[in-house]
Design a protein around this motif. Structure first.
Motif, mmCIF file in Angstrom:
data_model
loop_
_atom_site.group_PDB
_atom_site.id
_atom_site.type_symbol
_atom_site.label_atom_id
_atom_site.label_comp_id
_atom_site.label_asym_id
_atom_site.label_seq_id
_atom_site.Cartn_x
_atom_site.Cartn_y
_atom_site.Cartn_z
ATOM 1 N N ASP A 104 -16.370 -26.221 16.381
ATOM 2 C CA ASP A 104 -17.654 -26.754 15.923
ATOM 3 C C ASP A 104 -17.798 -28.250 16.217
ATOM 4 O OD1 ASP A 104 -18.346 -24.257 14.994
ATOM 5 O OD2 ASP A 104 -17.678 -24.644 12.950
ATOM 6 N N LEU A 105 -16.789 -29.013 15.854
ATOM 7 C CA LEU A 105 -16.800 -30.456 16.105
ATOM 8 C C LEU A 105 -15.502 -30.822 16.813
ATOM 9 C CD1 LEU A 105 -18.133 -32.048 12.767
ATOM 10 C CD2 LEU A 105 -19.369 -31.735 14.909
ATOM 11 N N SER A 106 -15.592 -31.340 18.011
ATOM 12 C CA SER A 106 -14.379 -31.589 18.799
ATOM 13 C C SER A 106 -14.221 -33.059 19.153
ATOM 14 C CB SER A 106 -14.401 -30.752 20.080
ATOM 15 O OG SER A 106 -15.468 -31.148 20.916
ATOM 16 N N GLN A 107 -12.980 -33.448 19.397
ATOM 17 C CA GLN A 107 -12.640 -34.803 19.808
ATOM 18 C C GLN A 107 -12.568 -34.951 21.325
ATOM 19 O OE1 GLN A 107 -8.808 -34.974 17.693
ATOM 20 N NE2 GLN A 107 -9.590 -36.754 16.599
ATOM 21 N N GLN A 108 -12.250 -33.879 22.003
ATOM 22 C CA GLN A 108 -11.822 -33.965 23.396
ATOM 23 C C GLN A 108 -12.843 -34.652 24.301
ATOM 24 O OE1 GLN A 108 -10.136 -30.373 24.829
ATOM 25 N NE2 GLN A 108 -9.415 -31.270 26.728
ATOM 26 N N GLU A 109 -14.130 -34.327 24.144
ATOM 27 C CA GLU A 109 -15.142 -34.922 25.016
ATOM 28 C C GLU A 109 -15.238 -36.430 24.835
ATOM 29 O OE1 GLU A 109 -16.343 -30.699 24.139
ATOM 30 O OE2 GLU A 109 -15.617 -32.408 22.982
ATOM 31 N N VAL A 110 -14.971 -36.889 23.628
ATOM 32 C CA VAL A 110 -15.132 -38.305 23.307
ATOM 33 C C VAL A 110 -13.968 -39.142 23.810
ATOM 34 C CG1 VAL A 110 -15.449 -39.945 21.419
ATOM 35 C CG2 VAL A 110 -16.497 -37.695 21.283
ATOM 36 N N TYR A 111 -12.771 -38.561 23.777
ATOM 37 C CA TYR A 111 -11.572 -39.367 24.026
ATOM 38 C C TYR A 111 -10.890 -39.056 25.356
ATOM 39 C CZ TYR A 111 -12.237 -40.536 19.129
ATOM 40 O OH TYR A 111 -12.770 -40.970 17.951
ATOM 41 N N GLN A 112 -11.632 -38.519 26.295
ATOM 42 C CA GLN A 112 -11.074 -38.234 27.613
ATOM 43 C C GLN A 112 -10.576 -39.481 28.330
ATOM 44 O OE1 GLN A 112 -10.837 -35.506 30.154
ATOM 45 N NE2 GLN A 112 -10.381 -34.485 28.228
ATOM 46 N N PHE A 113 -11.114 -40.632 27.995
ATOM 47 C CA PHE A 113 -10.713 -41.858 28.694
ATOM 48 C C PHE A 113 -9.251 -42.242 28.430
ATOM 49 C CE2 PHE A 113 -12.460 -43.237 24.613
ATOM 50 C CZ PHE A 113 -11.526 -44.167 24.173
ATOM 51 N N ASN A 114 -8.607 -41.587 27.463
ATOM 52 C CA ASN A 114 -7.186 -41.838 27.211
ATOM 53 C C ASN A 114 -6.273 -41.161 28.220
ATOM 54 O OD1 ASN A 114 -6.979 -43.377 24.578
ATOM 55 N ND2 ASN A 114 -8.264 -41.676 23.913
ATOM 56 N N VAL A 115 -6.785 -40.200 28.967
ATOM 57 C CA VAL A 115 -5.925 -39.381 29.833
ATOM 58 C C VAL A 115 -5.147 -40.200 30.859
ATOM 59 C CG1 VAL A 115 -5.913 -37.531 31.552
ATOM 60 C CG2 VAL A 115 -7.254 -37.279 29.446
ATOM 61 N N PRO A 116 -5.750 -41.174 31.562
ATOM 62 C CA PRO A 116 -4.946 -41.942 32.522
ATOM 63 C C PRO A 116 -3.784 -42.694 31.878
ATOM 64 C CG PRO A 116 -7.281 -42.303 32.911
ATOM 65 C CD PRO A 116 -7.178 -41.571 31.604
ATOM 66 N N THR A 117 -3.928 -43.078 30.618
ATOM 67 C CA THR A 117 -2.866 -43.808 29.929
ATOM 68 C C THR A 117 -1.802 -42.868 29.381
ATOM 69 O OG1 THR A 117 -4.408 -45.564 29.316
ATOM 70 C CG2 THR A 117 -2.371 -45.414 28.053
ATOM 71 N N PHE A 118 -2.225 -41.844 28.647
ATOM 72 C CA PHE A 118 -1.254 -40.915 28.077
ATOM 73 C C PHE A 118 -0.621 -40.043 29.157
ATOM 74 C CE2 PHE A 118 -3.776 -40.821 23.817
ATOM 75 C CZ PHE A 118 -3.452 -42.146 23.613
ATOM 76 N N GLY A 119 -1.400 -39.698 30.173
ATOM 77 C CA GLY A 119 -0.879 -38.885 31.265
ATOM 78 C C GLY A 119 -1.394 -37.464 31.213
ATOM 79 N N PRO A 120 -1.155 -36.718 32.276
ATOM 80 C CA PRO A 120 -1.640 -35.334 32.345
ATOM 81 C C PRO A 120 -0.834 -34.405 31.441
ATOM 82 C CG PRO A 120 -0.280 -35.835 34.251
ATOM 83 C CD PRO A 120 -0.431 -37.120 33.495
ATOM 84 N N GLY A 121 -1.484 -33.369 30.957
ATOM 85 C CA GLY A 121 -0.790 -32.314 30.232
ATOM 86 C C GLY A 121 -0.496 -32.591 28.778
ATOM 87 N N VAL A 122 -1.083 -33.646 28.226
ATOM 88 C CA VAL A 122 -0.843 -33.946 26.810
ATOM 89 C C VAL A 122 -2.140 -34.351 26.123
ATOM 90 C CG1 VAL A 122 1.567 -34.634 27.098
ATOM 91 C CG2 VAL A 122 -0.225 -36.359 27.297
#
Length: 493
Positions: A104-122
Protein backbone atom coordinates in the motif's frame (compact mmCIF):
# COMPACT_ATOMS: atom_id res chain seq x y z
CA UNK A 1 14.83 36.24 0.52
CA UNK A 2 15.55 36.56 4.27
CA UNK A 3 18.15 34.71 6.36
CA UNK A 4 15.81 31.93 7.46
CA UNK A 5 14.78 31.24 3.88
CA UNK A 6 18.43 31.02 2.84
CA UNK A 7 19.11 28.45 5.57
CA UNK A 8 16.19 26.30 4.49
CA UNK A 9 16.68 26.62 0.74
CA UNK A 10 18.67 23.45 0.22
CA UNK A 11 16.41 21.39 2.47
CA UNK A 12 13.42 22.44 0.40
CA UNK A 13 15.22 21.90 -2.88
CA UNK A 14 16.31 18.43 -1.82
CA UNK A 15 12.79 17.44 -0.87
CA UNK A 16 11.38 18.84 -4.09
CA UNK A 17 14.05 16.97 -6.02
CA UNK A 18 13.00 13.78 -4.30
CA UNK A 19 9.46 14.25 -5.51
CA UNK A 20 10.64 14.86 -9.05
CA UNK A 21 12.63 11.66 -8.86
CA UNK A 22 9.58 9.72 -7.71
CA UNK A 23 7.72 11.10 -10.69
CA UNK A 24 10.46 9.92 -13.03
CA UNK A 25 10.61 6.37 -11.72
CA UNK A 26 6.87 6.00 -11.23
CA UNK A 27 5.81 7.31 -14.63
CA UNK A 28 3.15 9.84 -15.42
CA UNK A 29 0.47 9.93 -12.79
CA UNK A 30 -2.51 7.90 -13.81
CA UNK A 31 -5.92 9.38 -14.28
CA UNK A 32 -7.40 7.13 -11.59
CA UNK A 33 -7.43 9.81 -8.92
CA UNK A 34 -10.73 9.86 -7.08
CA UNK A 35 -13.16 12.48 -8.21
CA UNK A 36 -14.39 14.86 -5.59
CA UNK A 37 -17.99 13.94 -6.36
CA UNK A 38 -18.33 11.25 -3.71
CA UNK A 39 -14.93 11.39 -2.10
CA UNK A 40 -13.66 13.95 0.35
CA UNK A 41 -10.15 14.92 -0.71
CA UNK A 42 -7.82 16.76 1.68
CA UNK A 43 -7.65 20.54 1.35
CA UNK A 44 -5.03 21.67 -1.15
CA UNK A 45 -2.40 24.33 -0.55
CA UNK A 46 -2.86 27.29 -2.83
CA UNK A 47 0.05 27.56 -5.23
CA UNK A 48 1.03 28.65 -8.72
CA UNK A 49 -0.01 26.56 -11.73
CA UNK A 50 2.47 24.02 -13.19
CA UNK A 51 5.29 24.56 -10.69
CA UNK A 52 2.84 24.09 -7.82
CA UNK A 53 4.46 24.48 -4.43
CA UNK A 54 8.04 24.20 -5.68
CA UNK A 55 8.92 27.79 -4.80
CA UNK A 56 7.58 27.46 -1.26
CA UNK A 57 9.46 24.23 -0.76
CA UNK A 58 12.67 25.82 -1.94
CA UNK A 59 12.17 28.40 0.79
CA UNK A 60 11.89 25.61 3.35
CA UNK A 61 9.47 22.71 3.90
CA UNK A 62 9.18 23.15 7.67
CA UNK A 63 7.92 26.79 7.61
CA UNK A 64 5.47 25.79 4.89
CA UNK A 65 4.14 22.84 6.90
CA UNK A 66 3.82 25.04 9.98
CA UNK A 67 1.83 27.70 8.12
CA UNK A 68 -0.49 25.25 6.34
CA UNK A 69 -1.08 23.14 9.45
CA UNK A 70 -2.44 26.23 11.20
CA UNK A 71 -4.75 26.97 8.27
CA UNK A 72 -5.73 23.56 6.93
CA UNK A 73 -5.31 21.13 9.81
CA UNK A 74 -3.46 17.86 10.12
CA UNK A 75 -4.04 16.52 6.58
CA UNK A 76 -3.42 18.59 3.45
CA UNK A 77 -2.13 18.18 -0.08
CA UNK A 78 0.48 20.09 -2.05
CA UNK A 79 0.77 20.11 -5.82
CA UNK A 80 4.41 19.90 -6.82
CA UNK A 81 4.98 19.90 -10.57
CA UNK A 82 2.89 16.94 -11.77
CA UNK A 83 2.64 15.18 -8.41
CA UNK A 84 0.51 15.39 -5.31
CA UNK A 85 2.04 15.18 -1.84
CA UNK A 86 -0.32 14.62 1.08
CA UNK A 87 1.02 15.48 4.52
CA UNK A 88 0.00 13.75 7.72
CA UNK A 89 0.79 15.81 10.83
CA UNK A 90 0.42 14.27 14.26
CA UNK A 91 -0.19 10.83 15.75
CA UNK A 92 -3.95 10.97 15.19
CA UNK A 93 -3.49 10.66 11.40
CA UNK A 94 -0.11 8.92 11.09
CA UNK A 95 -1.03 5.32 11.92
CA UNK A 96 -1.56 4.29 8.30
CA UNK A 97 1.70 5.95 7.27
CA UNK A 98 3.68 3.89 9.76
CA UNK A 99 1.68 0.66 9.78
CA UNK A 100 0.54 0.18 6.18
CA UNK A 101 1.97 -2.84 4.33
CA UNK A 102 4.54 -2.22 1.62
CA UNK A 103 1.96 -3.10 -1.03
CA UNK A 104 0.00 0.00 0.00
CA UNK A 105 2.72 2.48 0.98
CA UNK A 106 6.26 1.78 -0.19
CA UNK A 107 9.70 3.28 0.30
CA UNK A 108 11.44 1.87 -2.73
CA UNK A 109 10.37 4.46 -5.32
CA UNK A 110 11.46 7.31 -3.07
CA UNK A 111 14.87 6.04 -2.04
CA UNK A 112 16.22 4.57 -5.27
CA UNK A 113 18.96 7.21 -5.31
CA UNK A 114 20.75 5.23 -2.56
CA UNK A 115 21.47 2.32 -4.91
CA UNK A 116 24.78 3.62 -6.35
CA UNK A 117 26.10 4.10 -2.80
CA UNK A 118 24.80 0.95 -1.12
CA UNK A 119 25.39 -1.14 -4.24
CA UNK A 120 23.39 -3.64 -6.26
CA UNK A 121 21.37 -6.42 -4.69
CA UNK A 122 20.69 -4.82 -1.32
CA UNK A 123 18.03 -2.73 0.43
CA UNK A 124 16.32 -0.54 -2.21
CA UNK A 125 17.66 -2.51 -5.17
CA UNK A 126 15.71 -5.65 -4.26
CA UNK A 127 12.02 -6.44 -3.96
CA UNK A 128 10.31 -6.15 -0.61
CA UNK A 129 10.48 -9.82 0.34
CA UNK A 130 14.28 -9.90 -0.08
CA UNK A 131 14.64 -6.57 1.70
CA UNK A 132 12.69 -7.94 4.65
CA UNK A 133 15.10 -10.85 4.91
CA UNK A 134 18.04 -8.46 4.79
CA UNK A 135 16.43 -6.37 7.53
CA UNK A 136 16.19 -9.61 9.53
CA UNK A 137 19.97 -9.88 9.23
CA UNK A 138 20.24 -6.39 10.73
CA UNK A 139 17.87 -7.34 13.55
CA UNK A 140 19.85 -10.47 14.39
CA UNK A 141 23.10 -8.48 14.43
CA UNK A 142 21.56 -6.07 16.97
CA UNK A 143 20.18 -8.57 19.47
CA UNK A 144 20.98 -7.95 23.13
CA UNK A 145 23.79 -10.52 23.26
CA UNK A 146 25.44 -8.77 20.31
CA UNK A 147 24.85 -5.31 21.79
CA UNK A 148 26.63 -6.37 24.97
CA UNK A 149 29.82 -7.09 23.07
CA UNK A 150 29.46 -3.91 21.01
CA UNK A 151 29.17 -1.83 24.20
CA UNK A 152 32.46 -3.20 25.50
CA UNK A 153 34.09 -2.03 22.28
CA UNK A 154 32.38 1.37 22.44
CA UNK A 155 33.70 1.94 25.97
CA UNK A 156 37.24 0.96 24.99
CA UNK A 157 37.18 3.29 21.98
CA UNK A 158 35.91 6.23 24.05
CA UNK A 159 38.48 5.71 26.78
CA UNK A 160 41.33 5.36 24.31
CA UNK A 161 40.31 8.38 22.25
CA UNK A 162 40.01 10.87 25.08
CA UNK A 163 43.04 9.51 26.92
CA UNK A 164 45.34 9.74 23.91
CA UNK A 165 43.97 12.81 22.13
CA UNK A 166 43.06 15.18 24.99
CA UNK A 167 45.40 16.72 27.55
CA UNK A 168 44.67 18.02 31.03
CA UNK A 169 42.83 20.99 29.57
CA UNK A 170 42.21 22.63 26.24
CA UNK A 171 39.69 23.87 23.71
CA UNK A 172 38.21 21.56 21.05
CA UNK A 173 35.49 21.44 18.45
CA UNK A 174 33.11 19.02 20.13
CA UNK A 175 31.33 18.26 16.87
CA UNK A 176 34.55 17.20 15.15
CA UNK A 177 35.69 15.11 18.12
CA UNK A 178 32.41 13.23 18.34
CA UNK A 179 32.23 12.66 14.58
CA UNK A 180 35.71 11.15 14.63
CA UNK A 181 35.06 8.97 17.67
CA UNK A 182 31.81 7.62 16.27
CA UNK A 183 33.55 6.64 13.05
CA UNK A 184 36.07 4.73 15.19
CA UNK A 185 33.42 2.90 17.22
CA UNK A 186 31.30 2.19 14.15
CA UNK A 187 34.34 0.81 12.35
CA UNK A 188 35.09 -1.57 15.21
CA UNK A 189 31.54 -2.68 15.97
CA UNK A 190 30.20 -2.81 12.42
CA UNK A 191 33.04 -3.08 9.91
CA UNK A 192 35.30 -5.27 12.02
CA UNK A 193 38.68 -5.57 13.69
CA UNK A 194 40.57 -5.73 10.40
CA UNK A 195 39.29 -2.34 9.33
CA UNK A 196 39.69 -0.71 12.75
CA UNK A 197 43.21 -2.00 13.42
CA UNK A 198 44.82 -1.97 9.96
CA UNK A 199 42.70 -0.22 7.37
CA UNK A 200 40.89 2.54 9.26
CA UNK A 201 42.50 5.51 7.50
CA UNK A 202 42.01 3.97 4.05
CA UNK A 203 38.41 2.90 4.61
CA UNK A 204 37.53 6.16 6.38
CA UNK A 205 38.75 8.15 3.37
CA UNK A 206 36.77 5.93 1.03
CA UNK A 207 33.61 6.39 3.08
CA UNK A 208 34.22 10.12 2.96
CA UNK A 209 34.12 9.95 -0.85
CA UNK A 210 30.97 7.83 -0.67
CA UNK A 211 29.35 10.34 1.64
CA UNK A 212 30.30 13.32 -0.51
CA UNK A 213 28.92 11.49 -3.54
CA UNK A 214 25.38 11.85 -2.21
CA UNK A 215 24.38 15.37 -3.25
CA UNK A 216 20.98 16.99 -3.79
CA UNK A 217 21.43 16.49 -7.54
CA UNK A 218 22.00 12.79 -6.82
CA UNK A 219 18.36 12.46 -5.80
CA UNK A 220 17.23 13.30 -9.32
CA UNK A 221 20.20 12.03 -11.34
CA UNK A 222 22.08 9.44 -9.23
CA UNK A 223 24.22 8.33 -12.18
CA UNK A 224 25.06 11.77 -13.59
CA UNK A 225 28.79 11.71 -14.55
CA UNK A 226 29.91 14.53 -12.25
CA UNK A 227 33.24 14.42 -10.31
CA UNK A 228 31.52 13.65 -6.98
CA UNK A 229 29.75 10.64 -8.51
CA UNK A 230 32.92 9.38 -10.16
CA UNK A 231 34.76 9.55 -6.83
CA UNK A 232 31.79 7.81 -5.18
CA UNK A 233 31.87 4.98 -7.71
CA UNK A 234 35.65 4.50 -7.41
CA UNK A 235 35.37 4.44 -3.62
CA UNK A 236 32.49 1.96 -3.76
CA UNK A 237 34.50 -0.37 -5.99
CA UNK A 238 37.58 -0.17 -3.74
CA UNK A 239 35.52 -0.83 -0.59
CA UNK A 240 34.06 -3.91 -2.30
CA UNK A 241 37.60 -5.17 -3.01
CA UNK A 242 38.72 -4.62 0.59
CA UNK A 243 35.75 -6.46 2.09
CA UNK A 244 35.98 -9.29 -0.39
CA UNK A 245 39.54 -9.91 0.87
CA UNK A 246 38.51 -9.69 4.54
CA UNK A 247 35.51 -11.99 4.07
CA UNK A 248 37.58 -14.62 2.25
CA UNK A 249 40.27 -14.47 4.93
CA UNK A 250 37.75 -14.97 7.74
CA UNK A 251 36.06 -17.85 5.97
CA UNK A 252 39.37 -19.57 5.26
CA UNK A 253 40.69 -19.15 8.81
CA UNK A 254 37.44 -20.09 10.49
CA UNK A 255 37.88 -17.17 12.88
CA UNK A 256 34.84 -15.46 14.36
CA UNK A 257 34.56 -11.89 15.62
CA UNK A 258 32.00 -9.94 17.64
CA UNK A 259 30.95 -7.50 14.95
CA UNK A 260 28.22 -6.91 12.40
CA UNK A 261 30.47 -8.11 9.59
CA UNK A 262 30.59 -11.56 11.16
CA UNK A 263 26.82 -11.59 11.58
CA UNK A 264 26.33 -10.84 7.91
CA UNK A 265 28.87 -13.50 6.90
CA UNK A 266 26.92 -16.10 8.88
CA UNK A 267 23.46 -14.93 7.76
CA UNK A 268 21.33 -17.10 5.49
CA UNK A 269 18.15 -16.48 3.55
CA UNK A 270 15.09 -18.60 4.23
CA UNK A 271 15.89 -20.82 1.26
CA UNK A 272 19.29 -21.62 2.78
CA UNK A 273 21.32 -19.39 0.50
CA UNK A 274 24.26 -17.66 2.13
CA UNK A 275 24.92 -13.96 1.73
CA UNK A 276 27.34 -13.02 -1.04
CA UNK A 277 30.41 -10.81 -0.63
CA UNK A 278 28.64 -8.05 -2.54
CA UNK A 279 25.56 -8.24 -0.33
CA UNK A 280 27.65 -8.19 2.85
CA UNK A 281 29.53 -5.12 1.64
CA UNK A 282 26.32 -3.31 0.67
CA UNK A 283 24.63 -4.09 3.98
CA UNK A 284 27.65 -2.82 5.92
CA UNK A 285 27.68 0.41 3.92
CA UNK A 286 23.96 0.87 4.55
CA UNK A 287 24.45 0.24 8.28
CA UNK A 288 27.26 2.76 8.54
CA UNK A 289 25.33 5.40 6.60
CA UNK A 290 22.25 4.84 8.76
CA UNK A 291 24.12 5.16 12.04
CA UNK A 292 27.18 7.33 11.64
CA UNK A 293 25.57 10.69 10.85
CA UNK A 294 22.60 10.36 13.14
CA UNK A 295 24.70 9.27 16.15
CA UNK A 296 27.33 11.98 15.74
CA UNK A 297 24.67 14.66 15.20
CA UNK A 298 22.64 13.58 18.23
CA UNK A 299 25.78 13.27 20.39
CA UNK A 300 26.68 16.85 19.54
CA UNK A 301 23.20 18.24 20.22
CA UNK A 302 23.11 16.32 23.51
CA UNK A 303 26.36 17.93 24.62
CA UNK A 304 25.38 21.40 23.48
CA UNK A 305 22.11 21.29 25.42
CA UNK A 306 23.71 19.86 28.56
CA UNK A 307 26.30 22.64 28.56
CA UNK A 308 23.57 25.23 27.97
CA UNK A 309 21.22 23.97 30.70
CA UNK A 310 23.25 23.42 33.85
CA UNK A 311 20.37 21.98 35.87
CA UNK A 312 20.15 19.00 33.53
CA UNK A 313 23.94 18.75 33.36
CA UNK A 314 24.02 18.58 37.16
CA UNK A 315 21.36 15.86 37.16
CA UNK A 316 23.28 13.82 34.57
CA UNK A 317 26.52 14.14 36.55
CA UNK A 318 24.75 13.11 39.76
CA UNK A 319 23.43 10.02 38.00
CA UNK A 320 27.00 9.08 37.09
CA UNK A 321 28.08 9.57 40.71
CA UNK A 322 25.27 7.31 41.91
CA UNK A 323 26.17 4.61 39.40
CA UNK A 324 29.86 4.79 40.36
CA UNK A 325 28.94 4.32 44.01
CA UNK A 326 27.00 1.24 42.98
CA UNK A 327 29.28 -0.25 40.31
CA UNK A 328 32.64 1.49 40.61
CA UNK A 329 34.28 2.63 37.38
CA UNK A 330 32.78 -0.23 35.36
CA UNK A 331 30.61 0.58 32.37
CA UNK A 332 28.83 -2.15 30.43
CA UNK A 333 25.53 -2.76 28.65
CA UNK A 334 23.50 -3.21 31.82
CA UNK A 335 24.99 -0.14 33.53
CA UNK A 336 24.31 1.99 30.46
CA UNK A 337 20.73 0.75 30.60
CA UNK A 338 20.42 2.24 34.10
CA UNK A 339 21.26 5.75 32.86
CA UNK A 340 17.70 7.07 32.70
CA UNK A 341 18.61 10.74 33.14
CA UNK A 342 21.17 10.64 30.33
CA UNK A 343 18.72 8.69 28.18
CA UNK A 344 16.09 11.40 28.57
CA UNK A 345 18.64 14.12 27.76
CA UNK A 346 19.55 12.33 24.53
CA UNK A 347 15.92 11.66 23.65
CA UNK A 348 15.00 15.32 24.14
CA UNK A 349 17.88 16.53 21.96
CA UNK A 350 16.69 14.11 19.31
CA UNK A 351 13.10 15.32 19.63
CA UNK A 352 14.18 18.88 18.93
CA UNK A 353 16.64 17.96 16.18
CA UNK A 354 15.77 14.74 14.34
CA UNK A 355 18.38 14.34 11.57
CA UNK A 356 15.73 13.16 9.09
CA UNK A 357 13.25 16.02 8.80
CA UNK A 358 10.96 14.31 6.29
CA UNK A 359 9.76 10.73 5.78
CA UNK A 360 8.16 9.71 2.49
CA UNK A 361 6.11 6.88 1.04
CA UNK A 362 4.51 6.21 -2.35
CA UNK A 363 0.84 5.25 -2.26
CA UNK A 364 -0.21 2.22 -4.34
CA UNK A 365 -3.83 2.10 -3.22
CA UNK A 366 -6.67 4.36 -2.12
CA UNK A 367 -7.19 4.74 1.63
CA UNK A 368 -8.94 6.97 4.15
CA UNK A 369 -7.73 8.80 7.23
CA UNK A 370 -9.64 10.47 10.06
CA UNK A 371 -8.38 13.56 11.91
CA UNK A 372 -8.69 14.15 15.65
CA UNK A 373 -11.63 16.45 14.87
CA UNK A 374 -13.42 13.52 13.24
CA UNK A 375 -13.05 14.69 9.64
CA UNK A 376 -12.42 11.82 7.22
CA UNK A 377 -10.35 12.33 4.09
CA UNK A 378 -9.82 9.98 1.13
CA UNK A 379 -6.23 9.71 -0.09
CA UNK A 380 -5.96 8.68 -3.75
CA UNK A 381 -3.66 6.09 -5.19
CA UNK A 382 -0.63 7.75 -6.72
CA UNK A 383 -0.14 10.37 -4.03
CA UNK A 384 3.15 10.68 -2.21
CA UNK A 385 2.48 10.58 1.51
CA UNK A 386 4.77 12.50 3.86
CA UNK A 387 5.26 13.18 7.52
CA UNK A 388 7.82 15.36 9.25
CA UNK A 389 9.51 14.37 12.52
CA UNK A 390 10.98 17.87 12.74
CA UNK A 391 7.50 19.39 12.88
CA UNK A 392 5.47 16.61 14.50
CA UNK A 393 7.91 16.41 17.44
CA UNK A 394 7.02 19.99 18.37
CA UNK A 395 3.23 19.84 18.34
CA UNK A 396 1.98 21.85 21.34
CA UNK A 397 -1.02 19.60 22.02
CA UNK A 398 1.44 16.73 22.62
CA UNK A 399 4.51 18.41 24.10
CA UNK A 400 4.27 21.21 26.65
CA UNK A 401 6.36 24.24 25.61
CA UNK A 402 7.49 22.21 22.59
CA UNK A 403 10.38 24.47 21.58
CA UNK A 404 12.01 24.29 25.01
CA UNK A 405 14.60 21.72 26.10
CA UNK A 406 13.03 19.70 28.90
CA UNK A 407 14.18 16.07 29.23
CA UNK A 408 11.88 15.61 32.22
CA UNK A 409 8.93 15.58 29.81
CA UNK A 410 9.83 11.88 29.34
CA UNK A 411 10.14 11.13 33.08
CA UNK A 412 7.72 8.79 34.88
CA UNK A 413 4.51 10.62 35.65
CA UNK A 414 4.74 12.88 32.61
CA UNK A 415 5.73 10.75 29.61
CA UNK A 416 4.35 13.25 27.14
CA UNK A 417 5.40 11.09 24.22
CA UNK A 418 2.99 8.35 25.34
CA UNK A 419 0.01 10.42 26.43
CA UNK A 420 -1.37 10.75 22.89
CA UNK A 421 -0.71 7.17 21.88
CA UNK A 422 1.64 5.68 19.32
CA UNK A 423 3.60 7.83 16.85
CA UNK A 424 3.68 10.93 19.04
CA UNK A 425 7.49 10.83 19.04
CA UNK A 426 8.89 9.84 15.64
CA UNK A 427 12.59 10.76 15.64
CA UNK A 428 13.34 7.10 14.83
CA UNK A 429 10.30 6.68 12.61
CA UNK A 430 8.00 3.91 13.73
CA UNK A 431 5.85 0.98 12.76
CA UNK A 432 6.98 -1.23 9.88
CA UNK A 433 9.93 0.99 9.02
CA UNK A 434 11.11 2.02 12.48
CA UNK A 435 14.85 2.41 12.85
CA UNK A 436 16.45 -0.95 13.62
CA UNK A 437 19.53 0.74 15.04
CA UNK A 438 17.77 2.74 17.77
CA UNK A 439 19.10 0.62 20.69
CA UNK A 440 22.63 0.70 19.21
CA UNK A 441 22.47 4.49 18.83
CA UNK A 442 21.39 5.14 22.41
CA UNK A 443 24.05 2.80 23.80
CA UNK A 444 26.76 4.40 21.68
CA UNK A 445 25.85 7.94 22.72
CA UNK A 446 25.49 6.97 26.38
CA UNK A 447 28.86 5.19 26.34
CA UNK A 448 30.52 8.36 25.06
CA UNK A 449 28.78 10.85 27.31
CA UNK A 450 29.05 8.75 30.46
CA UNK A 451 32.83 8.80 29.96
CA UNK A 452 32.87 12.55 29.29
CA UNK A 453 30.70 13.40 32.29
CA UNK A 454 32.85 11.28 34.60
CA UNK A 455 36.21 12.58 33.45
CA UNK A 456 35.85 16.19 32.26
CA UNK A 457 34.38 19.57 33.10
CA UNK A 458 33.14 21.58 30.13
CA UNK A 459 32.26 25.11 29.13
CA UNK A 460 30.59 26.03 25.85
CA UNK A 461 32.61 28.94 24.44
CA UNK A 462 31.05 29.33 21.00
CA UNK A 463 27.45 30.46 20.40
CA UNK A 464 24.80 27.79 20.79
CA UNK A 465 24.72 25.94 17.45
CA UNK A 466 22.06 26.09 14.76
CA UNK A 467 20.79 23.32 12.46
CA UNK A 468 22.64 22.89 9.19
CA UNK A 469 19.78 22.87 6.71
CA UNK A 470 22.23 22.61 3.80
CA UNK A 471 23.14 19.00 4.62
CA UNK A 472 21.50 15.85 3.24
CA UNK A 473 20.96 14.80 6.84
CA UNK A 474 20.21 17.90 8.91
CA UNK A 475 23.02 18.23 11.42
CA UNK A 476 24.83 20.89 13.42
CA UNK A 477 26.05 24.01 11.62
CA UNK A 478 29.62 25.16 12.15
CA UNK A 479 31.90 24.46 15.08
CA UNK A 480 30.83 23.70 18.64
CA UNK A 481 33.80 24.96 20.62
CA UNK A 482 34.18 23.88 24.24
CA UNK A 483 36.81 24.30 26.91
CA UNK A 484 37.53 21.15 28.88
CA UNK A 485 39.44 20.33 32.04
CA UNK A 486 40.26 16.80 33.03
CA UNK A 487 39.09 15.62 36.43
CA UNK A 488 38.00 12.47 38.17
CA UNK A 489 34.40 12.47 39.32
CA UNK A 490 34.18 12.45 43.11
CA UNK A 491 31.51 9.96 44.14
CA UNK A 492 31.31 11.04 47.78
CA UNK A 493 29.94 14.54 47.06
Amino acid sequence: MDLTENKLLTAGLLFAATIVFVKMVSGIMSSGIMSSGKKRLPPTIKSFPVVGGLIRFMRGPIPMIRAEYEKLGSVFTLGLLNRRITFFVGPEVSAHFFKAPEADLSQQEVYQFNVPTFGPGVVFDVDYSVRQEQFRFFTESLRVNKLRSYVDQMVVEAQAHFFSKWGESGTVDLKYELEHLIILTASRCLLGREVRDKLFDDVSALFHDLDNGMRPISVIFPYLPIPAHRRRDRARARIAEIFATIIKARKCSGQSEDDMLQCFIESKYKDGRATTEGEITGLLIAALFAGQHTSSITSTWTGAYLLQYHNFLTAAIQEQKDLMKKHGDKVDHDILSEMDVLYRCIKEALRLHPPLIMLLRHSHSDFSVKTKEGIEYDIPKGHIVATSPAFANRLPHIFKDPDSYDPDRFAPGREEDKASGAFSYISFGGGRHGCLGEPFAYLQIKAIWSHLLRNFEFELVSPFPEPDWNAMVVGVKGEVMVKYRRRKLAVDN
